[in-house]
Design an enzyme around this catalytic site. Sequence first.
Site, PDB file in Angstrom:
ATOM      1  N   ASP A 116       0.866  -1.176   0.000  1.00  0.00           N
ATOM      2  CA  ASP A 116       0.000   0.000   0.000  1.00  0.00           C
ATOM      3  C   ASP A 116       0.901   1.224   0.000  1.00  0.00           C
ATOM      4  O   ASP A 116       1.955   1.223   0.649  1.00  0.00           O
ATOM      5  CB  ASP A 116      -0.865   0.035   1.251  1.00  0.00           C
ATOM      6  CG  ASP A 116      -2.139  -0.773   1.111  1.00  0.00           C
ATOM      7  OD1 ASP A 116      -2.192  -1.659   0.237  1.00  0.00           O
ATOM      8  OD2 ASP A 116      -3.088  -0.518   1.877  1.00  0.00           O
ATOM      9  N   HIS A 172       5.542  -7.073  -0.475  1.00  0.00           N
ATOM     10  CA  HIS A 172       5.380  -8.371  -1.111  1.00  0.00           C
ATOM     11  C   HIS A 172       6.038  -8.392  -2.489  1.00  0.00           C
ATOM     12  O   HIS A 172       6.316  -7.349  -3.081  1.00  0.00           O
ATOM     13  CB  HIS A 172       3.890  -8.676  -1.254  1.00  0.00           C
ATOM     14  CG  HIS A 172       3.144  -8.670   0.042  1.00  0.00           C
ATOM     15  ND1 HIS A 172       2.704  -9.813   0.665  1.00  0.00           N
ATOM     16  CD2 HIS A 172       2.756  -7.644   0.849  1.00  0.00           C
ATOM     17  CE1 HIS A 172       2.079  -9.497   1.801  1.00  0.00           C
ATOM     18  NE2 HIS A 172       2.112  -8.184   1.934  1.00  0.00           N
ATOM     19  N   SER A 273       7.570   3.892   5.484  1.00  0.00           N
ATOM     20  CA  SER A 273       8.632   4.628   4.809  1.00  0.00           C
ATOM     21  C   SER A 273       8.419   4.614   3.311  1.00  0.00           C
ATOM     22  O   SER A 273       7.327   4.921   2.845  1.00  0.00           O
ATOM     23  CB  SER A 273      10.004   4.061   5.187  1.00  0.00           C
ATOM     24  OG  SER A 273      11.010   4.945   4.765  1.00  0.00           O
TER      25      SER A 273
END
Length: 306
Positions: A116, A172, A273
């Site tokens: 995300d 991922h 981050s």
Amino acid sequence: MKNQDASPVLGGGMDEHAQPRPGWFKRLVAQEDLNFLLTNRVPRIALTKLMGRFSRIESPLLTRLTIAVWRCFIPLDLSEARQQSFRSLKDCFTRELKPGSRLFDGRPEIFASPSDAIVGATGVVERGQVYQAKGFPYSTEELFGPTQDASAFEGGRFVTLRLTSAMYHRFHAPADGTVEHVTYLSGDTWNVNAVALKRVERLFCRNERAVVRMTLASGHAIALVPVAAILVASIRLHFLDVLLHLGRKGANEMPCSATHAKGQEMGWFEHGSTIIVFVPPGFELAEGIATGVQIRAGQALLKLVS
């Protein structure tokens, strides 16, 4: 299934329990000078180490109180978290989601977003130069460090993905492939928000980071560069079973051969981050991807066109 349960991620939306930010706070942080002062003119490394120690304190009561305070400033949504109670603040930062919360685009030509994020600067790598913000260039050679060759990405694309502190912090595999090498570069912990990116030259090259080199099943060489920031400075890589952090004493060069399926979890940040994605020529931005757009892990980020 590689495109379902392996890929839960969390958006930055507000749930019914999240507390809205007070109007005075919104006006306060909207002032760029003050924002920059509050987030960067502080002892960054000392504060980051202190935050790391605090986040590991295992006290459910302290954790609940800290999360309650956190929600006064951040629209934190925990509705999709696998667990609703946490032993420590670190457990909340690195939370898993319920299976199937996000699905990775299964088309073989699609390079999915690894996390995300809010899309930051994007563009084409030209003469080894990319941008962190308009008018603020930096070189791929400096970002990758002295041991890595970034020439494979000349003429290719880069996409900057910024994870906010409220987002899901795990990342991922964006496609099927094999991780072949990781280079860890220690550094500073500047904030990576929009204000700092417009004021601190070569910010990503100054901060702690890892260069993850991967060859996709298609044969294309790609790189993911997770960059730490203030209050973060800890990057977990599952496939090497290492925690990269400011106090690390181990090897900086870590060759490996770790096969990943698209959507398989690779690691996490301990607060939030940035991940900078590099692909060689032949890829284009996926439809709807532009600076400022908020996306979710598994969503099409780039598309192989040649």
